[in-house]
Design an enzyme around this catalytic site. Sequence first.
Site, short mmCIF file in Angstrom:
data_model
loop_
_atom_site.label_atom_id
_atom_site.label_comp_id
_atom_site.label_asym_id
_atom_site.label_seq_id
_atom_site.Cartn_x
_atom_site.Cartn_y
_atom_site.Cartn_z
CG ASP A 129 3.61 15.43 10.90
OD1 ASP A 129 3.87 16.43 10.21
OD2 ASP A 129 3.94 14.27 10.57
CG LEU A 137 -2.00 -1.07 1.27
CD1 LEU A 137 -2.84 -0.92 2.53
CD2 LEU A 137 -2.88 -1.05 0.04
CB SER A 153 7.08 1.92 8.12
OG SER A 153 6.32 3.00 7.61
#
Length: 423
Positions: A202, A72, A78
């Site tokens: 953020d 995805l 990551s």
Amino acid sequence: MASASPPQGPSPPIKKSRIGHSPHLFPTGGFEVIEPSLQVEEEKLPTYDRTNYYPMRIGDIVDGHYQVVAKLGYGGTSTVWLARDLNKERLYRALKVHTRNAAYHHELSVYEHLKKPIQQEIDDKDSHPGRDHVRQLEDFFMLDGPHGQHAVFVMVPLGMSLATMQKRQRTGVFPPILVTQALSQALLGLALLHSADVIHTDLHADNLLIALTDESILSTIEESETTKPSPRKQVGDTTIHVSQYVLGGAGALTISDLGQARIGRVQTGKAMPIQYRAPEVILNMPWGTPVDMWSAGMLVWTLLEPKSLFHIYDTKSSPKINDAHHLAAMTALLGPPPKEFRGRSKESIKYWDLQGNWQGPVPLPPKTQLADLVTTLEGEQKALFVDFLECFLTWLPEERLTADQTYFHSWLRGYDENGGEES
């Protein structure tokens, strides 16, 4: 490019199976093979080191019952994969697989902290409405890789980001009704975070994801990997897959990526994306939840207006010079900061004299008004929008309204569910 099957290498070890449903078989050929000389996906990142990433492959089964069915996305710390839980029929989950050197403990602690009920939920004996607008961690496990261990977060899959959706808009911005709906949901999420003493730090369109209302989108992605497998590249024993993006989704807007979040009402140090950075952070003052409110103001501007509010950055300039440009732009728009604000940082004297006059190392831009910069609204709606922005963009953090307060602002509540203005 060719259409042959590259060597897959040995499968990584998996836990003893506790599978309730049969795993799918994925093709070992028939996909586009990317030339070794071409960089793809995470390889393009400046800090990329292949040994830091877990060598996941479509079809792998991890933690005994999650079969990986598609990639995805990826980032510096990551990769994210779509997996089917073989213990539960047609249940899909997103697996965020951290690099072996990722500092995942902090983000994990934030998710664990958010599982606790806030005082309002205890008092009302009901879930806070913001729960639906903040991503939650369902499970966590460690995965043994060839070069070390990798932390894996298990979460409900979400759709495209608000930033991706905005790029698909013909004008590059959203209609006002969509902006007000998005901000309303983001503010509910912020209200939950702030009630739990969590500062996101953020908040921007890339970290606002649209929830899915129909899981058939996920089964379609899995099916496409069996009928038309995605391109990939082979480097030694590592297969680098090309991501499939979940472009559907019409559910709740969800605040995601809590890796930069802070627990506690008073914080210090640098934080926030540079162009969204609140003035108290730039000046190294203690800061708290109002920095998220500054970000919310910047967010609503970028969703509605085609040009940035602050044109301040030069990649060839030093951070100090860019900070000066940033503060100069704020001064031109908001006026000089009050003495009370300036007195909270020894660095203020670099930019303003004792009377609040600009004396920074860069020129002060021409003074402007927020109303003069708004191009997508007119009349009463423009005036209400400017008033709404002024709830966020203030020098003194304590003068910014809270998420709960701004949620009820007349500009947000001024559009009905059919997309028109209320009479």
